[in-house]
Design an enzyme around this catalytic site. Structure first.
Site, PDB file in Angstrom:
ATOM      1  N   ARG A 184       0.328  -1.026  -0.276  1.00 33.47           N
ATOM      2  CA  ARG A 184      -0.062  -0.402  -0.138  1.00 33.47           C
ATOM      3  C   ARG A 184       0.714   0.905  -0.032  1.00 33.47           C
ATOM      4  NH1 ARG A 184      -1.775  -3.156  -1.574  1.00 33.47           N
ATOM      5  NH2 ARG A 184      -3.459  -3.985  -0.774  1.00 33.47           N
ATOM      6  N   SER A 233     -10.105   0.343   3.780  1.00 29.83           N
ATOM      7  CA  SER A 233      -9.517  -0.191   4.855  1.00 29.83           C
ATOM      8  C   SER A 233      -8.431   1.417   5.297  1.00 29.83           C
ATOM      9  CB  SER A 233      -8.046  -1.247   4.847  1.00 29.83           C
ATOM     10  OG  SER A 233      -9.184  -2.434   3.962  1.00 29.83           O
ATOM     11  N   GLU A 306      -3.740   3.548   6.650  1.00 29.82           N
ATOM     12  CA  GLU A 306      -3.377   3.690   5.080  1.00 29.82           C
ATOM     13  C   GLU A 306      -4.234   4.740   4.647  1.00 29.82           C
ATOM     14  OE1 GLU A 306      -4.482  -0.118   3.152  1.00 29.82           O
ATOM     15  OE2 GLU A 306      -5.278   0.559   1.799  1.00 29.82           O
TER      16      GLU A 306
HETATM   17  C1  LIG Z   1     -14.990   0.712  -0.171  1.00 31.64           C
HETATM   18  C2  LIG Z   1     -13.437   0.910  -0.794  1.00 31.64           C
HETATM   19  C3  LIG Z   1     -13.187  -0.227  -1.146  1.00 31.64           C
HETATM   20  C4  LIG Z   1     -11.754  -0.410  -0.821  1.00 31.64           C
HETATM   21  N1  LIG Z   1     -11.157  -1.829  -1.343  1.00 31.64           N
HETATM   22  C5  LIG Z   1      -9.622  -1.529  -1.577  1.00 31.64           C
HETATM   23  C6  LIG Z   1      -8.624  -2.610  -1.633  1.00 31.64           C
HETATM   24  O1  LIG Z   1      -9.264  -3.529  -2.080  1.00 31.64           O
HETATM   25  N2  LIG Z   1      -7.675  -2.931  -2.066  1.00 31.64           N
HETATM   26  C7  LIG Z   1      -7.169  -1.501  -2.276  1.00 31.64           C
HETATM   27  O2  LIG Z   1      -6.100  -0.985  -1.901  1.00 31.64           O
HETATM   28  N3  LIG Z   1      -7.654  -0.566  -1.436  1.00 31.64           N
HETATM   29  C8  LIG Z   1      -9.228  -0.372  -1.383  1.00 31.64           C
HETATM   30  N4  LIG Z   1      -9.810   0.465  -1.333  1.00 31.64           N
HETATM   31  C9  LIG Z   1      -8.665   1.697  -1.410  1.00 31.64           C
HETATM   32  C10 LIG Z   1      -9.072   3.035  -2.231  1.00 31.64           C
HETATM   33  O3  LIG Z   1     -10.108   2.729  -3.104  1.00 31.64           O
HETATM   34  C11 LIG Z   1      -7.710   2.684  -3.144  1.00 31.64           C
HETATM   35  O4  LIG Z   1      -6.724   3.239  -2.725  1.00 31.64           O
HETATM   36  C12 LIG Z   1      -8.041   3.684  -4.413  1.00 31.64           C
HETATM   37  O5  LIG Z   1      -6.462   3.262  -5.188  1.00 31.64           O
HETATM   38  C13 LIG Z   1      -7.843   5.109  -4.240  1.00 31.64           C
HETATM   39  O6  LIG Z   1      -7.662   5.725  -5.234  1.00 31.64           O
HETATM   40  P1  LIG Z   1      -8.185   7.227  -5.434  1.00 31.64           P
HETATM   41  O7  LIG Z   1      -8.231   7.581  -7.112  1.00 31.64           O
HETATM   42  O8  LIG Z   1      -9.454   7.603  -4.617  1.00 31.64           O
HETATM   43  O9  LIG Z   1      -7.113   7.530  -4.789  1.00 31.64           O
HETATM   44  P2  LIG Z   1      -7.682   9.173  -3.874  1.00 31.64           P
HETATM   45  O10 LIG Z   1      -8.144   8.514  -2.863  1.00 31.64           O
HETATM   46  O11 LIG Z   1      -8.475  10.457  -4.709  1.00 31.64           O
HETATM   47  O12 LIG Z   1      -6.232   9.581  -3.868  1.00 31.64           O
HETATM   48  C14 LIG Z   1      -5.171   8.635  -2.754  1.00 31.64           C
HETATM   49  C15 LIG Z   1      -3.486   9.074  -2.900  1.00 31.64           C
HETATM   50  O13 LIG Z   1      -3.679   9.410  -4.245  1.00 31.64           O
HETATM   51  C16 LIG Z   1      -3.113  10.689  -5.213  1.00 31.64           C
HETATM   52  N5  LIG Z   1      -3.561  10.579  -5.904  1.00 31.64           N
HETATM   53  C17 LIG Z   1      -4.800  10.233  -6.929  1.00 31.64           C
HETATM   54  N6  LIG Z   1      -4.073  10.531  -8.271  1.00 31.64           N
HETATM   55  C18 LIG Z   1      -3.228  11.283  -8.454  1.00 31.64           C
HETATM   56  C19 LIG Z   1      -2.334  11.745  -9.222  1.00 31.64           C
HETATM   57  N7  LIG Z   1      -3.114  11.115 -10.743  1.00 31.64           N
HETATM   58  N8  LIG Z   1      -1.070  11.884  -9.757  1.00 31.64           N
HETATM   59  C20 LIG Z   1      -0.232  11.820  -7.761  1.00 31.64           C
HETATM   60  N9  LIG Z   1      -0.930  11.197  -7.259  1.00 31.64           N
HETATM   61  C21 LIG Z   1      -2.716  10.928  -6.956  1.00 31.64           C
HETATM   62  C22 LIG Z   1      -3.566  11.618  -3.863  1.00 31.64           C
HETATM   63  O14 LIG Z   1      -3.537  13.056  -4.168  1.00 31.64           O
HETATM   64  C23 LIG Z   1      -3.501  10.832  -2.845  1.00 31.64           C
HETATM   65  O15 LIG Z   1      -2.676  10.781  -1.523  1.00 31.64           O
HETATM   66  C24 LIG Z   1     -11.290   0.642  -0.917  1.00 31.64           C
HETATM   67  C25 LIG Z   1     -11.850   2.528  -0.686  1.00 31.64           C
HETATM   68  C26 LIG Z   1     -13.345   1.454   0.155  1.00 31.64           C
HETATM   69  C27 LIG Z   1     -14.368   3.203  -0.345  1.00 31.64           C
END
Ligand SMILES: Cc1cc2nc3c(=O)[nH]c(=O)nc-3n(C[C@H](O)[C@H](O)[C@H](O)COP(=O)(O)OP(=O)(O)OC[C@H]3O[C@@H](n4cnc5c(N)ncnc54)[C@H](O)[C@@H]3O)c2cc1C
Length: 311
Positions: A184, A233, A306
């Site tokens: 992660r 998480s 996380e």
């Molecule tokens: C119901 C649910 C289930 C989930 N299940 C999982 C799972 O099974 N496994 C898992 O690993 N995670 C899981 N997650 C967590 C989450 O979905 C992941 O971490 C996902 O990859 C986050 O992506 P995001 O685009 O929403 O990031 P955001 O929440 O928007 O951002 C997360 C981080 O990434 C950075 N970021 C985003 N885009 C960019 C970019 N283009 N350039 C540079 N930095 C960037 C942001 O600045 C921040 O630091 C879950 C979340 C939910 C709500």
């Protein structure tokens, strides 16, 4: 005019200038509450919607490293302050949502593409290896940053290279071998804005991919809550300290009915925290701190979040 008034005047002139230069792509005092899965957060001083690389670079050059910047993907891993965010939140749209095949087994995806769309695109092109992404509700950019994964696969297993721009507007390509991926965590600098990624799969029968996607989605739905205001998480598994999963540590250390305002622990999975209605940032932070303390007192293990906390 005293010094304070002069500062306020200059700031308001600067914001006016930005607004008129980037017009409909730039919003001031923009509400972030609806832009993240927790549904928590205040306003961003500046919210910039980047529609293509040229415009993004022009914007970065304009603000000239004078602002704190946060890149918002799907907001599925992010807890945002209720206080105004004194900086720029950048959202990548339009051209950053493009997805295409580079060759038989390589996909190029913009960092705004959702993990689910990437998984569907791979399925439609008979490419295996992307099935796990159907269970993660984020974007390619957020997924790379977090090294998101489930069911034994992570972004590091499919990434070949990453195109990024730094906050001064300089473009770079980073090969996967130069990325220090961990559980992660990508180790990639917060100074980088990811633009697109090359991702590798392998040829696989389309119906076998569909069956696998369905199996994973069902498995995930059984174990974890869906359709609630959560960021998934909350804490990482403390893999270097114990073989136990973080949910086991929480369930043996914390009174699970504990809540702060509308911030509570999911009944279905105790590492998922939920906004049951109108939870404030402080409520969620109090819950996070409470759980961290309980687990530390009981087990001596210091949990690491996380989710990304934006203050
Ligand atoms: C119901 C649910 C289930 C989930 N299940 C999982 C799972 O099974 N496994 C898992 O690993 N995670 C899981 N997650 C967590 C989450 O979905 C992941 O971490 C996902 O990859 C986050 O992506 P995001 O685009 O929403 O990031 P955001 O929440 O928007 O951002 C997360 C981080 O990434 C950075 N970021 C985003 N885009 C960019 C970019 N283009 N350039 C540079 N930095 C960037 C942001 O600045 C921040 O630091 C879950 C979340 C939910 C709500």
């Amino acid at each position: 005019m005293d010094e304070r008034d002069t500062k306020i005047f200059k700031m308001s002139e600067y914001l006016k200038e930005l607004s008129s230069e980037f017009n409909e792509n730039l919003k001031l005092n923009y509400d972030l509450k609806k832009k993240n899965w927790f549904n928590i957060g205040g306003k961003a001083k500046i919210y910039y919607k980047a529609k293509n690389l040229k415009e993004l670079i022009r914007f970065l050059k304009k603000i000239n490293n004078q602002e704190k910047i946060f890149i918002l993907g799907g907001g599925s891993n992010t807890l945002i302050t209720d206080n105004n965010y004194d900086g720029v939140v950048i959202k990548l749209l339009n051209n950053f949502n493009n997805i295409s095949l580079l060759s038989d087994d390589i996909i190029i995806a913009g960092s705004g593409v959702s993990d689910k769309s990437l998984s569907e695109f791979a399925t439609n092109n008979s490419l295996g290896g992307f099935e796990f992404l159907s269970c993660i509700p984020g974007t390619v950019g957020g997924g790379i940053k977090m090294n998101a994964g489930c069911f034994g696969r992570e972004f590091k297993d499919i990434l070949i290279s990453l195109q990024a721009v730094n906050k001064s507007g300089k473009l770079l390509t980073i090969s996967v071998k130069d990325i220090n991926f961990n559980y992660r965590d990508s180790g990639l600098s917060d100074e980088l804005i990811f633009l697109s990624a090359s991702l590798k799969g392998y040829k696989k029968d389309k119906s076998a991919i569909k069956t696998e996607v369905q199996r994973l989605v069902e498995k995930k739905e059984l174990a974890q809550p869906t359709r609630i205001k959560t960021s998934g998480s909350t804490f990482k598994n403390p893999i270097n300290q114990t073989d136990k999963k973080v949910w086991e540590l929480i369930s043996e250390s914390v009174p699970l009915e504990k809540s702060f305002g509308d911030a509570s622990i999911s009944d279905k999975h105790c590492n998922f925290f939920v906004n049951k209605g109108n939870a404030k940032f402080e409520d969620m932070k109090n819950l996070i701190n409470f759980v961290t303390e309980c687990v530390f007192k009981k087990t001596g293990i210091k949990l690491e979040t996380e989710i990304k906390i934006v203050e």
